[in-house]
Motif scaffolding. Structure first.
Motif, mmCIF file in Angstrom:
data_model
loop_
_atom_site.group_PDB
_atom_site.id
_atom_site.type_symbol
_atom_site.label_atom_id
_atom_site.label_comp_id
_atom_site.label_asym_id
_atom_site.label_seq_id
_atom_site.Cartn_x
_atom_site.Cartn_y
_atom_site.Cartn_z
ATOM 1 N N THR A 55 -70.070 -3.541 -43.518
ATOM 2 C CA THR A 55 -69.574 -4.643 -44.341
ATOM 3 C C THR A 55 -70.589 -5.779 -44.292
ATOM 4 O O THR A 55 -70.908 -6.291 -43.219
ATOM 5 N N VAL A 56 -71.099 -6.165 -45.443
ATOM 6 C CA VAL A 56 -72.076 -7.252 -45.528
ATOM 7 C C VAL A 56 -71.727 -8.138 -46.715
ATOM 8 O O VAL A 56 -71.590 -7.657 -47.838
ATOM 9 N N TRP A 57 -71.570 -9.431 -46.429
ATOM 10 C CA TRP A 57 -71.416 -10.429 -47.488
ATOM 11 C C TRP A 57 -72.764 -11.054 -47.741
ATOM 12 O O TRP A 57 -73.450 -11.461 -46.801
ATOM 13 N N GLN A 58 -73.159 -11.127 -49.003
ATOM 14 C CA GLN A 58 -74.422 -11.755 -49.382
ATOM 15 C C GLN A 58 -74.133 -12.929 -50.297
ATOM 16 O O GLN A 58 -73.370 -12.814 -51.248
ATOM 17 N N GLY A 59 -74.751 -14.061 -49.975
ATOM 18 C CA GLY A 59 -74.563 -15.257 -50.775
ATOM 19 C C GLY A 59 -75.845 -15.659 -51.467
ATOM 20 O O GLY A 59 -76.943 -15.290 -51.032
ATOM 21 N N ILE A 60 -75.696 -16.409 -52.533
ATOM 22 C CA ILE A 60 -76.843 -16.958 -53.229
ATOM 23 C C ILE A 60 -76.455 -18.334 -53.749
ATOM 24 O O ILE A 60 -75.308 -18.563 -54.138
ATOM 25 N N SER A 61 -77.405 -19.249 -53.704
ATOM 26 C CA SER A 61 -77.158 -20.605 -54.173
ATOM 27 C C SER A 61 -78.374 -21.097 -54.930
ATOM 28 O O SER A 61 -79.507 -20.979 -54.459
#
Length: 100
Positions: A55-61
């Motif tokens: 399980t991996v959450w990836q964010g971008i901003s």
């Protein structure tokens, strides 16, 4: 990176909000146009009932939006990490392409 302590205490490090706060914090602190983040469980240990290994959450901003998405990768620790890096780079490429 500015992730709120309360968030970590209540939900742990592997979730959508943490990934978003990490990406936004990195962008602001590094003074860059776009930043990505990743938080997850690469294994072999660390799994939780609702967060299995992979399980991996990836964010971008960027200046317009901050968001995160979850992936469920298969494989050993190195394979999970490699897939996460590949997808984070793809998120970054898509963001840069949309700026141009």
């Amino acid at each position: 990176l500015g992730v709120k302590r309360e968030l970590l205490e209540e939900h742990g490090a592997v979730n959508e909000q943490t990934a978003c706060q990490m990406a936004q914090g990195a962008r602001e602190r590094l003074n860059v146009d776009v930043a990505v983040s990743a938080t997850g469980i690469a294994g072999p240990g660390g799994a939780e009932p609702d967060k299995p290994v992979g399980t991996v959450w990836q964010g971008i901003s960027d200046a317009n939006i901050t968001y995160a998405r979850v992936h469920h990768y298969a494989g050993n620790r190195d394979e999970v990490r490699r897939q996460a890096v590949r997808d984070a780079l793809a998120m970054l490429q898509n963001s840069v392409d949309s700026i141009e």
